[in-house]
Design an enzyme around this catalytic site. Structure first.
Site, PDB file in Angstrom:
ATOM      1  N   ASP A 214       0.862  -1.180   0.000  1.00  0.00           N
ATOM      2  CA  ASP A 214       0.000   0.000   0.000  1.00  0.00           C
ATOM      3  C   ASP A 214       0.906   1.240   0.000  1.00  0.00           C
ATOM      4  OD1 ASP A 214      -2.055  -1.838   0.499  1.00  0.00           O
ATOM      5  OD2 ASP A 214      -1.804  -1.617   2.660  1.00  0.00           O
TER       6      ASP A 214
ATOM      7  N   ASP B 237       0.151   8.511   8.055  1.00  0.00           N
ATOM      8  CA  ASP B 237       0.315   7.157   8.623  1.00  0.00           C
ATOM      9  C   ASP B 237       1.602   7.090   9.416  1.00  0.00           C
ATOM     10  OD1 ASP B 237      -1.273   6.945   6.323  1.00  0.00           O
ATOM     11  OD2 ASP B 237      -0.844   4.815   6.145  1.00  0.00           O
TER      12      ASP B 237
ATOM     13  N   GLU C 236       1.045  -2.340  12.163  1.00  0.00           N
ATOM     14  CA  GLU C 236       0.836  -2.681  10.754  1.00  0.00           C
ATOM     15  C   GLU C 236       1.893  -2.030   9.871  1.00  0.00           C
ATOM     16  OE1 GLU C 236      -2.950  -1.612   8.949  1.00  0.00           O
ATOM     17  OE2 GLU C 236      -2.061  -2.221   7.059  1.00  0.00           O
ATOM     18  N   GLU C 237       2.439  -0.922  10.321  1.00  0.00           N
ATOM     19  CA  GLU C 237       3.415  -0.192   9.508  1.00  0.00           C
ATOM     20  C   GLU C 237       4.846  -0.702   9.643  1.00  0.00           C
ATOM     21  OE1 GLU C 237       2.799   1.860   7.191  1.00  0.00           O
ATOM     22  OE2 GLU C 237       0.686   2.227   7.596  1.00  0.00           O
TER      23      GLU C 237
ATOM     24  N   ASP D  16      -3.035  -0.744  14.385  1.00  0.00           N
ATOM     25  CA  ASP D  16      -3.026  -0.153  13.050  1.00  0.00           C
ATOM     26  C   ASP D  16      -3.122   1.345  13.311  1.00  0.00           C
ATOM     27  OD1 ASP D  16      -3.365   0.784  10.548  1.00  0.00           O
ATOM     28  OD2 ASP D  16      -5.011  -0.546   9.993  1.00  0.00           O
TER      29      ASP D  16
ATOM     30  N   LEU E  27      -3.093   4.154  11.616  1.00  0.00           N
ATOM     31  CA  LEU E  27      -4.056   4.977  10.871  1.00  0.00           C
ATOM     32  C   LEU E  27      -4.673   4.137   9.769  1.00  0.00           C
ATOM     33  CD1 LEU E  27      -4.896   7.816  11.541  1.00  0.00           C
ATOM     34  CD2 LEU E  27      -3.517   8.629   9.659  1.00  0.00           C
ATOM     35  N   ASP E  28      -5.813   3.575  10.099  1.00  0.00           N
ATOM     36  CA  ASP E  28      -6.506   2.681   9.169  1.00  0.00           C
ATOM     37  C   ASP E  28      -7.344   3.495   8.190  1.00  0.00           C
ATOM     38  OD1 ASP E  28      -7.621  -0.045   8.507  1.00  0.00           O
ATOM     39  OD2 ASP E  28      -9.446   1.033   9.034  1.00  0.00           O
TER      40      ASP E  28
ATOM     41  N   GLU F  15      -6.433  -5.451  12.790  1.00  0.00           N
ATOM     42  CA  GLU F  15      -7.766  -4.947  12.453  1.00  0.00           C
ATOM     43  C   GLU F  15      -8.874  -5.885  12.935  1.00  0.00           C
ATOM     44  OE1 GLU F  15      -6.540  -4.753   8.377  1.00  0.00           O
ATOM     45  OE2 GLU F  15      -6.550  -2.577   8.334  1.00  0.00           O
TER      46      GLU F  15
HETATM   47  P1  AHG Z   1      -5.637   1.177   4.234  1.00  0.00           P
HETATM   48  O1  AHG Z   1      -5.413   1.525   5.663  1.00  0.00           O
HETATM   49  O2  AHG Z   1      -4.439   0.585   3.620  1.00  0.00           O
HETATM   50  O3  AHG Z   1      -6.241   2.277   3.438  1.00  0.00           O
HETATM   51  O4  AHG Z   1      -6.672  -0.047   4.217  1.00  0.00           O
HETATM   52  C1  AHG Z   1      -7.910   0.189   4.657  1.00  0.00           C
HETATM   53  C2  AHG Z   1      -8.544  -1.120   4.884  1.00  0.00           C
HETATM   54  C3  AHG Z   1      -9.832  -1.033   5.648  1.00  0.00           C
HETATM   55  O5  AHG Z   1      -9.904  -0.015   6.569  1.00  0.00           O
HETATM   56  C4  AHG Z   1     -10.868  -0.929   4.587  1.00  0.00           C
HETATM   57  O6  AHG Z   1     -12.075  -1.461   5.018  1.00  0.00           O
HETATM   58  C5  AHG Z   1     -10.280  -1.697   3.440  1.00  0.00           C
HETATM   59  O7  AHG Z   1      -8.886  -1.678   3.626  1.00  0.00           O
HETATM   60  C6  AHG Z   1     -10.594  -1.101   2.120  1.00  0.00           C
HETATM   61  O8  AHG Z   1     -10.054  -1.890   1.118  1.00  0.00           O
HETATM   62  P2  AHG Z   1     -10.573  -1.818  -0.398  1.00  0.00           P
HETATM   63  O9  AHG Z   1     -10.155  -0.476  -0.909  1.00  0.00           O
HETATM   64  O10 AHG Z   1      -9.895  -2.944  -1.076  1.00  0.00           O
HETATM   65  O11 AHG Z   1     -12.061  -1.987  -0.367  1.00  0.00           O
END
Ligand code: AHG
Length: 335
Positions: free
Chosen positions: A64, A70, A93-94, A116, A118-119, A275
Site C-alpha cells: 500500500d 500514517d 501494521e506499519e 493499526d 491509521l486505518d 484490524e
Molecule cells: P488502508 O489503511 O491501507 O487504506 O486499508 C484500509 C482497509 C480497511 O480499513 C478498509 O475497510 C479496506 O482496507 C478497504 O479496502 P478496499 O479499498 O480494497 O475496499
C-alpha cells in the site's frame, strides 16, 4: 445519559477500582493510548494545513502507498507507548517486525500492544474519516527478558483490551476490556474524551451491508449469492473504505461488514492482528458476531504471522448468521 461529565481517565480509574487486585498498569496503558490519540487527532485535523497530506511515495510492506500521516501516527503512538512504562513491545501494521521496548525506570511491563496506527489511509487526502485500532495482550514470555514474537501471536480470545479511535465529524474513542463497550467523544474545548456512549449494544439486525461491491465478480459464489440477497432485501449499501468508520456505523445502526477473499487477496485483505481481532472483540462485546468467510470465529483463529490476513464478516448477530447460512448452502469448498 449521566448528568455530569465523566472523562476517559476518570472512567478507567473507576473501572480499575472495581478490581481490587489490579495494579494500575492497564489503566496507565489505556490512558497513554488516549493521550496518543489526542495528539494524532490534532494532526489529522490540521493535516491540510501542514502539508502532511498525500503519499510519501514509498510503499509499506503490504504494497500500500504510505501516506505521511500514517507515518506520523505510527511514530507518535510508538513514542507515547515507549515513554509510558506500561508497554513491553509493539507490533504495528506499519512495521515489518515487532518493536521491543526497554523497561522504563527499571519496571518490567506485562503488556504488549498491537495496532493499526491509521486505518483507511487512502481516505486521508480527501478528508474522509480514518481511525486508529489497538489491541492489548498480556505478554506470555518471561517479563524480565525482551518480548518475543509469541507475545504478539496470541488469539483474539486472549485480548485483555481493544479499542479504536475514529477521527470523524467528531473524534470518538471506543474500547472494551471484556466487560462491555463504551464510547468517549473528544470535547475539543477541554481536550478530554468524555463518556458519551455507555454500554454500546449492536442492534440484532440492521438495514445496511458494507462491502466493496466493485469486487463482486471476484468473490466466491456463496458471497455473491449473499450479496444478491442483501440487495433483494433492500438493505442499503454503505462502504467508506475505512474499516473503523464502517464498523462504527454498524455498531450503532446494525448491519454487516464483509471483506471476503478476492483473486488479488486470496486470504482476504484485512489483518488479523491489527484490524480483525480488536474490532471483532469489540463487536462481540457489543453483542455482535465476527467470523471469517470460512466460518471460523475470528477470535479463535491461531495467528501464525504478525501480518496475517483473514477474510471477515462481522456485525449484527442475525445478519452474520444469515451470511453463514448462505456459505453453508452454496460453498463449493468441502467441509
Ligand atoms: P488502508 O489503511 O491501507 O487504506 O486499508 C484500509 C482497509 C480497511 O480499513 C478498509 O475497510 C479496506 O482496507 C478497504 O479496502 P478496499 O479499498 O480494497 O475496499
Amino acid at each position: 445519559m449521566q448528568n455530569r461529565i465523566i472523562t476517559l481517565d476518570e472512567f478507567i480509574i473507576h473501572r480499575q477500582k472495581e478490581h481490587p487486585v489490579a495494579t494500575g498498569e492497564l489503566t496507565g496503558l489505556l490512558r497513554d493510548i488516549g493521550v496518543a490519540a489526542k495528539i494524532v487527532n490534532r494532526e489529522v485535523n490540521k493535516a491540510g494545513l501542514l502539508n502532511i497530506l498525500g503519499a510519501v511515495g514509498s510503499e509499506n510492506l503490504h504494497g500500500d502507498t504510505v501516506q505521511k500521516l500514517d507515518l506520523y501516527a505510527n511514530e507518535k503512538l510508538i513514542e507515547c507507548l515507549r515513554n509510558s512504562g506500561e508497554c513491553a513491545g509493539i507490533a504495528s501494521e506499519e512495521n515489518e517486525e515487532f518493536i521491543p521496548i526497554p523497561s522504563v525506570a527499571g519496571k518490567d511491563s506485562k503488556y504488549v500492544v498491537v495496532m493499526d496506527p491509521l486505518d483507511g489511509s487512502s481516505n486521508i487526502d480527501v478528508n474522509v474519516s480514518v481511525g486508529t485500532i489497538f489491541g492489548i495482550y498480556r505478554r506470555i514470555s518471561d517479563p524480565n527478558k525482551v518480548v518475543t514474537k509469541e507475545d504478539f501471536l496470541q488469539k483474539g480470545t486472549d485480548l485483555v483490551a481493544a479499542g479504536y479511535v475514529l477521527y470523524g465529524t467528531s473524534t470518538i474513542l471506543v474500547y472494551t476490556t471484556g466487560k462491555g463497550v463504551n464510547g468517549f467523544t473528544l470535547d475539543p474545548t477541554i481536550g478530554e474524551f468524555c463518556l458519551s456512549h455507555q454500554n454500546i449494544q449492536i442492534p440484532k439486525r440492521g438495514n445496511f451491508y458494507s462491502v466493496n461491491q466493485g469486487y463482486y465478480l471476484k468473490f466466491d459464489v456463496e458471497m455473491r449469492r449473499y450479496i444478491d440477497h442483501c440487495s433483494d432485501e433492500n438493505y442499503g449499501l454503505r462502504y467508506i473504505g475505512s474499516m473503523v468508520s464502517d464498523i462504527h456505523r454498524i455498531l450503532f445502526q446494525g448491519g454487516i461488514f464483509l471483506y471476503p477473499n478476492t483473486r488479488k487477496y486470496p486470504h482476504g485483505k484485512l489483518r488479523l492482528l491489527y484490524e480483525c481481532n480488536p474490532l471483532g472483540f469489540i463487536v462481540e462485546q457489543a453483542g455482535g458476531k465476527a467470523i471469517s468467510c470460512y466460518l471460523e470465529r475470528i477470535l479463535e483463529i491461531e495467528p501464525k504471522d504478525l501480518h496475517q490476513r483473514v477474510t471477515v464478516a462481522l456485525g449484527s448477530p442475525e445478519m452474520v448468521d444469515e451470511m453463514k447460512a448462505f456459505v453453508e448452502k452454496y460453498s463449493t469448498i468441502p467441509g
